[in-house]
Design a protein around this motif. Structure first.
Motif, PDB file in Angstrom:
ATOM      1  N   SER A 180      71.367  53.635  36.039  1.00 31.25           N
ATOM      2  CA  SER A 180      71.907  52.991  34.849  1.00 31.25           C
ATOM      3  C   SER A 180      73.067  52.042  35.149  1.00 31.25           C
ATOM      4  CB  SER A 180      72.385  54.061  33.856  1.00 31.25           C
ATOM      5  OG  SER A 180      73.384  54.882  34.445  1.00 31.25           O
TER       6      SER A 180
ATOM      7  N   THR B  93      64.094  45.865  31.293  1.00 34.15           N
ATOM      8  CA  THR B  93      63.699  44.971  30.218  1.00 34.15           C
ATOM      9  C   THR B  93      63.966  43.530  30.588  1.00 34.15           C
ATOM     10  OG1 THR B  93      65.826  45.393  29.175  1.00 34.15           O
ATOM     11  CG2 THR B  93      63.954  46.643  28.366  1.00 34.15           C
TER      12      THR B  93
ATOM     13  N   GLY C 259      65.229  56.867  26.901  1.00 34.82           N
ATOM     14  CA  GLY C 259      65.200  56.122  25.653  1.00 34.82           C
ATOM     15  C   GLY C 259      66.573  55.714  25.153  1.00 34.82           C
ATOM     16  N   LYS C 260      67.624  56.266  25.734  1.00 33.60           N
ATOM     17  CA  LYS C 260      68.993  55.914  25.332  1.00 33.60           C
ATOM     18  C   LYS C 260      69.442  54.574  25.914  1.00 33.60           C
ATOM     19  CE  LYS C 260      70.530  60.726  24.897  1.00 33.60           C
ATOM     20  NZ  LYS C 260      71.485  61.742  25.414  1.00 33.60           N
ATOM     21  N   PHE C 261      68.669  54.042  26.876  1.00 33.36           N
ATOM     22  CA  PHE C 261      69.081  52.836  27.583  1.00 33.36           C
ATOM     23  C   PHE C 261      68.169  51.669  27.208  1.00 33.36           C
ATOM     24  CE2 PHE C 261      70.368  56.507  30.042  1.00 33.36           C
ATOM     25  CZ  PHE C 261      71.691  56.212  30.360  1.00 33.36           C
ATOM     26  N   GLU C 262      68.722  50.694  26.479  1.00 30.05           N
ATOM     27  CA  GLU C 262      67.904  49.577  26.012  1.00 30.05           C
ATOM     28  C   GLU C 262      67.464  48.667  27.152  1.00 30.05           C
ATOM     29  OE1 GLU C 262      71.545  46.549  24.704  1.00 30.05           O
ATOM     30  OE2 GLU C 262      70.320  47.544  23.172  1.00 30.05           O
ATOM     31  N   GLN C 263      68.159  48.738  28.297  1.00 30.41           N
ATOM     32  CA  GLN C 263      67.781  47.899  29.432  1.00 30.41           C
ATOM     33  C   GLN C 263      66.646  48.517  30.255  1.00 30.41           C
ATOM     34  OE1 GLN C 263      70.554  49.745  29.086  1.00 30.41           O
ATOM     35  NE2 GLN C 263      71.795  49.820  30.944  1.00 30.41           N
ATOM     36  N   CYS C 264      66.160  49.669  29.823  1.00 35.93           N
ATOM     37  CA  CYS C 264      65.069  50.349  30.535  1.00 35.93           C
ATOM     38  C   CYS C 264      63.894  50.557  29.597  1.00 35.93           C
ATOM     39  CB  CYS C 264      65.560  51.693  31.074  1.00 35.93           C
ATOM     40  SG  CYS C 264      64.287  52.676  31.894  1.00 35.93           S
ATOM     41  N   LEU C 265      62.735  50.048  29.991  1.00 31.20           N
ATOM     42  CA  LEU C 265      61.491  50.226  29.248  1.00 31.20           C
ATOM     43  C   LEU C 265      60.641  51.258  29.985  1.00 31.20           C
ATOM     44  CD1 LEU C 265      59.425  49.110  27.058  1.00 31.20           C
ATOM     45  CD2 LEU C 265      58.599  47.615  28.888  1.00 31.20           C
TER      46      LEU C 265
END
Length: 253
Positions: free
Chosen positions: A122, A252, A11-17
């Motif tokens: 990441s 994402t 959840g810390k990575f906005e590029q990962c859903l």
């Protein structure tokens, strides 16, 4: 009440859903998302579309579903198209791990006790989803998936974030010696009489560490599907349930 269960690390990575569905997701038709277990296909498709809409991935996303067979077969998804989402007929055949670098492609795993493992590089921006029952765990499918990420995309294991999602725990996963014998070199079991209580999540965690991941980059859900059967489908606890919950990961878009 939360609609999905999520990883704090991912959840810390906005590029990962990512997301894990639960019975609390309150999907219209009893919450199952599996087309292969004999439930009405139109109801499962309705649940999938409803879930995708809530996830915010109903318009531009492509969902990949595999025909899971407890193998160590890994498929790299190279194009943006859905597979196995609207019909079981075009699901990825004989496969238990999916990897992609394609944005907007949602990799899915269906379980009701087996171990779902979600992976995210990441730095290279690669995602993977792994289905590890005891046979897949015995074959080191989780470690092999990391190896495939290294081989195909040049991933550095130290950049990979892992989430071991809810599955049956050591507290409830009773097996015979025929299964336990494959894991005797681990400390992931307790012997109770003639039976063994096996810890598949712990073994998969060790396989990730052996593959080069950093311990701080591995999150264990700590949730047992059998103990928390009110929240997750559990084949053992429900004595052969047809329901499956879904673990998903995507880049994402």
């Amino acid at each position: 009440m939360a609609e999905f269960y999520c990883s704090k690390l991912l959840g810390k990575f906005e590029q990962c859903l990512h997301a894990v569905t639960t019975k609390d997701s309150k999907l219209t038709y009893h919450g199952s998302l599996a087309l292969h277990t004999g439930e009405a296909a139109n109801e499962i498709i309705s649940n999938r579309l409803e879930m995708a809409q809530r996830l915010g991935a109903d318009i531009d996303a492509h969902f990949i579903v595999a025909n899971q067979t407890h193998s160590d077969n890994i498929t790299v998804i190279e194009s943006r198209e859905s597979k196995g989402w609207h019909t079981i007929e075009d699901a990825i055949e004989n496969c238990d791990a999916l990897i992609t670098d394609q944005k907007g492609v949602v990799l899915t795993i269906l379980t009701a006790d087996c171990v779902p493992v979600l992976l995210f590089d990441s730095k290279k921006e690669i995602v993977a989803a792994v289905h590890a029952g005891w046979k897949g765990t015995k074959a080191d499918i989780t470690g092999k998936t990391v190896g495939k990420m290294i081989e195909v995309f040049g991933s550095d294991p130290e950049d990979i974030i892992a989430f071991i999602a809810p599955s049956i725990g050591r507290c409830c996963y009773e097996v015979g010696e025929d299964v336990a014998q494959h894991f005797m070199d681990t400390e992931a079991f307790d012997k109770v009489g003639e039976k063994y209580m096996l810890d598949l999540p712990l073994i998969n965690q060790k396989q990730l560490l052996d593959a080069g991941l950093i311990a701080e980059h591995i999150e264990m859900s700590g949730q047992c599907t059998s103990c928390e059967v009110e929240k997750y489908f559990s084949y053992r606890k429900e004595q052969g349930c047809s329901g499956r919950f879904m673990s998903m990961i995507a880049l994402t878009f």
